[in-house]
Structure formats: structure tokens, C-alpha cells
Motif scaffolding. Structure first.
Motif, PDB file in Angstrom:
ATOM      1  N   LYS A 137      -6.783  -4.662   6.030  1.00  0.00           N
ATOM      2  CA  LYS A 137      -5.542  -4.294   5.336  1.00  0.00           C
ATOM      3  C   LYS A 137      -4.797  -3.183   6.072  1.00  0.00           C
ATOM      4  O   LYS A 137      -3.577  -3.070   5.968  1.00  0.00           O
ATOM      5  CB  LYS A 137      -5.856  -3.853   3.904  1.00  0.00           C
ATOM      6  CG  LYS A 137      -6.470  -4.944   3.048  1.00  0.00           C
ATOM      7  CD  LYS A 137      -6.898  -4.393   1.694  1.00  0.00           C
ATOM      8  CE  LYS A 137      -7.682  -5.400   0.898  1.00  0.00           C
ATOM      9  NZ  LYS A 137      -8.206  -4.838  -0.341  1.00  0.00           N
ATOM     10  N   LYS A 138      -5.540  -2.371   6.827  1.00  0.00           N
ATOM     11  CA  LYS A 138      -4.912  -1.243   7.539  1.00  0.00           C
ATOM     12  C   LYS A 138      -3.967  -1.704   8.654  1.00  0.00           C
ATOM     13  O   LYS A 138      -3.167  -0.911   9.142  1.00  0.00           O
ATOM     14  CB  LYS A 138      -5.989  -0.319   8.126  1.00  0.00           C
ATOM     15  CG  LYS A 138      -6.693   0.551   7.095  1.00  0.00           C
ATOM     16  CD  LYS A 138      -5.869   1.730   6.658  1.00  0.00           C
ATOM     17  CE  LYS A 138      -6.127   2.941   7.426  1.00  0.00           C
ATOM     18  NZ  LYS A 138      -6.560   4.148   6.926  1.00  0.00           N
ATOM     19  N   GLN A 139      -4.029  -2.973   9.030  1.00  0.00           N
ATOM     20  CA  GLN A 139      -3.090  -3.456  10.040  1.00  0.00           C
ATOM     21  C   GLN A 139      -1.646  -3.364   9.532  1.00  0.00           C
ATOM     22  O   GLN A 139      -0.710  -3.407  10.320  1.00  0.00           O
ATOM     23  CB  GLN A 139      -3.425  -4.883  10.468  1.00  0.00           C
ATOM     24  CG  GLN A 139      -3.152  -5.942   9.408  1.00  0.00           C
ATOM     25  CD  GLN A 139      -3.495  -7.332   9.865  1.00  0.00           C
ATOM     26  OE1 GLN A 139      -3.007  -7.783  10.900  1.00  0.00           O
ATOM     27  NE2 GLN A 139      -4.355  -8.012   9.118  1.00  0.00           N
ATOM     28  N   TYR A 140      -1.480  -3.210   8.231  1.00  0.00           N
ATOM     29  CA  TYR A 140      -0.149  -3.105   7.635  1.00  0.00           C
ATOM     30  C   TYR A 140       0.201  -1.651   7.276  1.00  0.00           C
ATOM     31  O   TYR A 140       1.083  -1.406   6.458  1.00  0.00           O
ATOM     32  CB  TYR A 140      -0.050  -4.004   6.396  1.00  0.00           C
ATOM     33  CG  TYR A 140      -0.367  -5.440   6.722  1.00  0.00           C
ATOM     34  CD1 TYR A 140       0.538  -6.223   7.443  1.00  0.00           C
ATOM     35  CD2 TYR A 140      -1.585  -6.003   6.366  1.00  0.00           C
ATOM     36  CE1 TYR A 140       0.235  -7.533   7.782  1.00  0.00           C
ATOM     37  CE2 TYR A 140      -1.893  -7.312   6.701  1.00  0.00           C
ATOM     38  CZ  TYR A 140      -0.979  -8.072   7.411  1.00  0.00           C
ATOM     39  OH  TYR A 140      -1.283  -9.369   7.748  1.00  0.00           O
ATOM     40  N   LEU A 141      -0.491  -0.712   7.904  1.00  0.00           N
ATOM     41  CA  LEU A 141      -0.316   0.705   7.582  1.00  0.00           C
ATOM     42  C   LEU A 141       1.134   1.166   7.712  1.00  0.00           C
ATOM     43  O   LEU A 141       1.622   1.925   6.877  1.00  0.00           O
ATOM     44  CB  LEU A 141      -1.232   1.575   8.453  1.00  0.00           C
ATOM     45  CG  LEU A 141      -1.242   3.065   8.099  1.00  0.00           C
ATOM     46  CD1 LEU A 141      -1.745   3.285   6.678  1.00  0.00           C
ATOM     47  CD2 LEU A 141      -2.106   3.839   9.091  1.00  0.00           C
ATOM     48  N   GLU A 142       1.825   0.702   8.715  1.00  0.00           N
ATOM     49  CA  GLU A 142       3.218   1.110   8.904  1.00  0.00           C
ATOM     50  C   GLU A 142       4.061   0.769   7.672  1.00  0.00           C
ATOM     51  O   GLU A 142       4.859   1.590   7.209  1.00  0.00           O
ATOM     52  CB  GLU A 142       3.800   0.427  10.152  1.00  0.00           C
ATOM     53  CG  GLU A 142       5.146   0.971  10.574  1.00  0.00           C
ATOM     54  CD  GLU A 142       5.639   0.339  11.870  1.00  0.00           C
ATOM     55  OE1 GLU A 142       6.874   0.258  12.019  1.00  0.00           O
ATOM     56  OE2 GLU A 142       4.829  -0.055  12.724  1.00  0.00           O
TER      57      GLU A 142
END
Length: 144
Positions: A11-16
Motif C-alpha cells: 500500500k505504501k507504493q501510493y504514499l505520494e
């Protein structure tokens, strides 16, 4: 072509995108692992994300700035409402003063307020549309 899907790993790939709605990675980490994350993809690009906690609270909703003001956030809320119908009676959201009008337009009604939430839980002041965020205002949308 539009596609709505649940994200189960990384899920952290969408942090931006997540940081657009919540500027504290530390706060995001508190709900990201236990929350259910969804993305909306248009023409192969992720244009919106949302995270809902196990109690039915929308913890994060963000639309890519290039795609804002095009009804994508509203569409995501409608998709989430359909997804959670039968699981929760209400979908809740906590927002700053500047977010209230958007959520009311999407069928949410005032629930309650948590005084000084943004001051007590964030290390630095948060500003939204030029105004400092102080209280968390909770709204709810009936799902049945």
C-alpha cells in the motif's frame, strides 16, 4: 477505461497520494496496515485512492491533483458506499473545516467534532486552503 480495485499488498507504493490527504507519514502508518485500501484507475493511471478502517471510517481520500475537480472523489465515495453496504450502517469521515462542504455535497451529514485534533496529533501545524486545521469534524453517510 475505468477500474476500481482493492489494494492488498504494498500500500505504501501510493504514499505520494496518501500524503495529499494526510501530511504525516507517521499518522498514515497508523491506519494503513489495518485499513482497506482502494484505488481508481483511469486509462492505466491511478487517479484516486481511499483507505477505510475496520469500523467504517474513511481515513484517507486523495485525488491526483491533475484529476481534481472532475468528480473522481465523488465517484470513489459512491463506489465505497456500494462496497460497504450491508457491512456498515454508515460510512464516517473526519475532516477539517475546508472539507465539510465537499462531503456534505456527497450526502454526508454532521456527526460530531473532536476539539484540537490536528493540534494534538500532528507535530507541525497543518494548513488547508490557507486556514490552520484545528478541530476534526466528523460526518456520516447512511449506507442502507
Amino acid at each position: 477505461m475505468e477500474h476500481f480495485e482493492q489494494v492488498t499488498g504494498n500500500k505504501k507504493q501510493y504514499l505520494e497520494l496518501l500524503l495529499l490527504a494526510d501530511p504525516s507519514e507517521k499518522m498514515v502508518d497508523k491506519y494503513l496496515e489495518t485499513g482497506e485500501m482502494f484505488i481508481l484507475i483511469q486509462q492505466g493511471k491511478v487517479v484516486c485512492e481511499a483507505v477505510v478502517d475496520p469500523c467504517g471510517e474513511l481515513k484517507n481520500l486523495a485525488v491526483d491533483p491533475l484529476f481534481q475537480k472532475k468528480g473522481i472523489g465523488t465517484k470513489m465515495l459512491d463506489l465505497l458506499s456500494k462496497h460497504y453496504q450491508g457491512k456498515f450502517n454508515f460510512l464516517y469521515v473526519g475532516t477539517s473545516d475546508s472539507g465539510v462542504a465537499f462531503y456534505e455535497k456527497c450526502g454526508f451529514q454532521y456527526s460530531h467534532r473532536v476539539k484540537n485534533f490536528f493540534i494534538d496529533h500532528y507535530p507541525a501545524p497543518i494548513f488547508d486552503n490557507g486556514e490552520q486545521c484545528v478541530d476534526m469534524i466528523y460526518l456520516k453517510r447512511k449506507l442502507s
